[in-house]
Design a protein around this motif. Structure first.
Motif, PDB file in Angstrom:
ATOM      1  N   ARG A  89     -20.144 -25.266   1.939  1.00 31.03           N
ATOM      2  CA  ARG A  89     -19.403 -24.023   1.783  1.00 31.03           C
ATOM      3  C   ARG A  89     -17.975 -24.307   1.331  1.00 31.03           C
TER       4      ARG A  89
ATOM      5  N   TYR B 171      -7.379 -16.699   0.292  1.00 31.88           N
ATOM      6  CA  TYR B 171      -7.223 -15.470  -0.490  1.00 31.88           C
ATOM      7  C   TYR B 171      -6.093 -14.708   0.176  1.00 31.88           C
TER       8      TYR B 171
ATOM      9  N   ASP C  10     -15.197  -7.484  -4.110  1.00 35.15           N
ATOM     10  CA  ASP C  10     -16.100  -8.543  -4.584  1.00 35.15           C
ATOM     11  C   ASP C  10     -15.880  -9.825  -3.797  1.00 35.15           C
ATOM     12  N   PHE C  11     -14.607 -10.151  -3.551  1.00 35.64           N
ATOM     13  CA  PHE C  11     -14.317 -11.354  -2.774  1.00 35.64           C
ATOM     14  C   PHE C  11     -14.894 -11.231  -1.367  1.00 35.64           C
TER      15      PHE C  11
ATOM     16  N   ALA D 148     -17.365  -9.601  -0.289  1.00 40.49           N
ATOM     17  CA  ALA D 148     -18.830  -9.724  -0.305  1.00 40.49           C
ATOM     18  C   ALA D 148     -19.280 -11.180  -0.458  1.00 40.49           C
ATOM     19  N   SER D 149     -18.391 -12.053  -0.930  1.00 42.70           N
ATOM     20  CA  SER D 149     -18.766 -13.451  -1.182  1.00 42.70           C
ATOM     21  C   SER D 149     -18.568 -14.353   0.038  1.00 42.70           C
ATOM     22  N   VAL D 150     -17.985 -13.815   1.116  1.00 40.46           N
ATOM     23  CA  VAL D 150     -17.726 -14.616   2.318  1.00 40.46           C
ATOM     24  C   VAL D 150     -18.457 -14.024   3.519  1.00 40.46           C
ATOM     25  N   ASP D 151     -18.782 -14.890   4.484  1.00 41.39           N
ATOM     26  CA  ASP D 151     -19.389 -14.385   5.721  1.00 41.39           C
ATOM     27  C   ASP D 151     -18.615 -14.821   6.955  1.00 41.39           C
TER      28      ASP D 151
ATOM     29  N   LYS E 101     -18.358  -9.872   9.700  1.00 40.05           N
ATOM     30  CA  LYS E 101     -18.190 -11.308   9.435  1.00 40.05           C
ATOM     31  C   LYS E 101     -18.156 -12.072  10.754  1.00 40.05           C
TER      32      LYS E 101
ATOM     33  N   LYS F 180     -22.313 -18.398   3.525  1.00 41.18           N
ATOM     34  CA  LYS F 180     -21.500 -18.093   2.350  1.00 41.18           C
ATOM     35  C   LYS F 180     -20.161 -18.813   2.482  1.00 41.18           C
ATOM     36  N   ASP F 181     -19.275 -18.551   1.533  1.00 45.58           N
ATOM     37  CA  ASP F 181     -17.951 -19.152   1.578  1.00 45.58           C
ATOM     38  C   ASP F 181     -17.155 -18.623   2.771  1.00 45.58           C
TER      39      ASP F 181
ATOM     40  N   TRP G  96     -13.355 -17.463   4.289  1.00 46.03           N
ATOM     41  CA  TRP G  96     -12.052 -16.912   3.911  1.00 46.03           C
ATOM     42  C   TRP G  96     -10.993 -17.378   4.894  1.00 46.03           C
TER      43      TRP G  96
END
Length: 182
Positions: free
Chosen positions: A2, A7, A41-42, A44-47, A71, A108-109, A111
């Motif tokens: 990951r 951000y 969008d960002f 949605a890309s992380v959990d 999350k 996912k990625d 944050w």
């Protein structure tokens, strides 16, 4: 593995918040079209989110529901008396050790929400893979810097930038791995 992604928004002079943690200056910049600067969008890309306790307390001060309830959220604190909540697990161990392990878990990625002390620890440990920094058209003159004292010199690879009619500019960098010596 990951990716850990910082951000975050900063003022032009490099502050992520006022000295008292407030980020009201972000809302003071006109945004008539309600641009989200890629935030949805960002998100949605992380959990998973990571933040320091001061950042967590600032988020709570906004009122309303916890914004990252969907999350897995880790808050780093030296205060061992803090109790986990429905949405947050408090971490009292070394952030770098914890994040190394977390990055190797499926998902996912991740944050890195901030703040400055946690950003510095993870930068110095070489654990931040990507930086998505949104520069706000404002100078604060003082506050909490993006990275605190003791941040090590680090090279970054430019990935892209985007400017918005509101005056915000978003830049994306990746960390350049240190050279290997054989």
């Amino acid at each position: 593995m990951r990716k850990l992604i910082l951000y975050i928004a900063t003022s032009l002079d490099g502050y992520i918040a006022r000295a008292d943690g407030r980020v009201d200056w972000l809302e003071s910049i006109p945004n008539p079209d309600q641009l989200d600067y890629g935030y949805a969008d960002f998100l949605a890309s992380v959990d998973t989110t990571l933040m320091g306790n001061s950042t967590y307390q600032t988020i709570l001060s906004f009122g309303g529901d916890f914004p990252y309830a969907d999350k897995l959220n880790f808050v780093f604190s030296r205060q061992t008396s803090l109790t986990d909540t429905d949405y947050v697990r408090f971490v009292h161990e070394d952030p770098a050790t914890f994040v190394k392990s977390l990055k190797n878990q499926p998902g996912k990625d991740i944050w890195l929400v901030g703040g400055g002390q946690l950003n510095t620890i993870l930068l110095n440990a070489g654990l931040i893979d990507q930086f998505i920094i949104t520069l706000a058209p404002v100078s604060l003159g003082a506050g909490i810097p993006l990275f605190g004292p003791g941040a090590v010199e680090t090279q970054f690879k430019f990935i892209k930038s985007e400017s918005f009619e509101t005056g915000f500019v978003q830049v994306v960098y990746e960390t350049v791995p240190p050279p290997t010596h054989s």
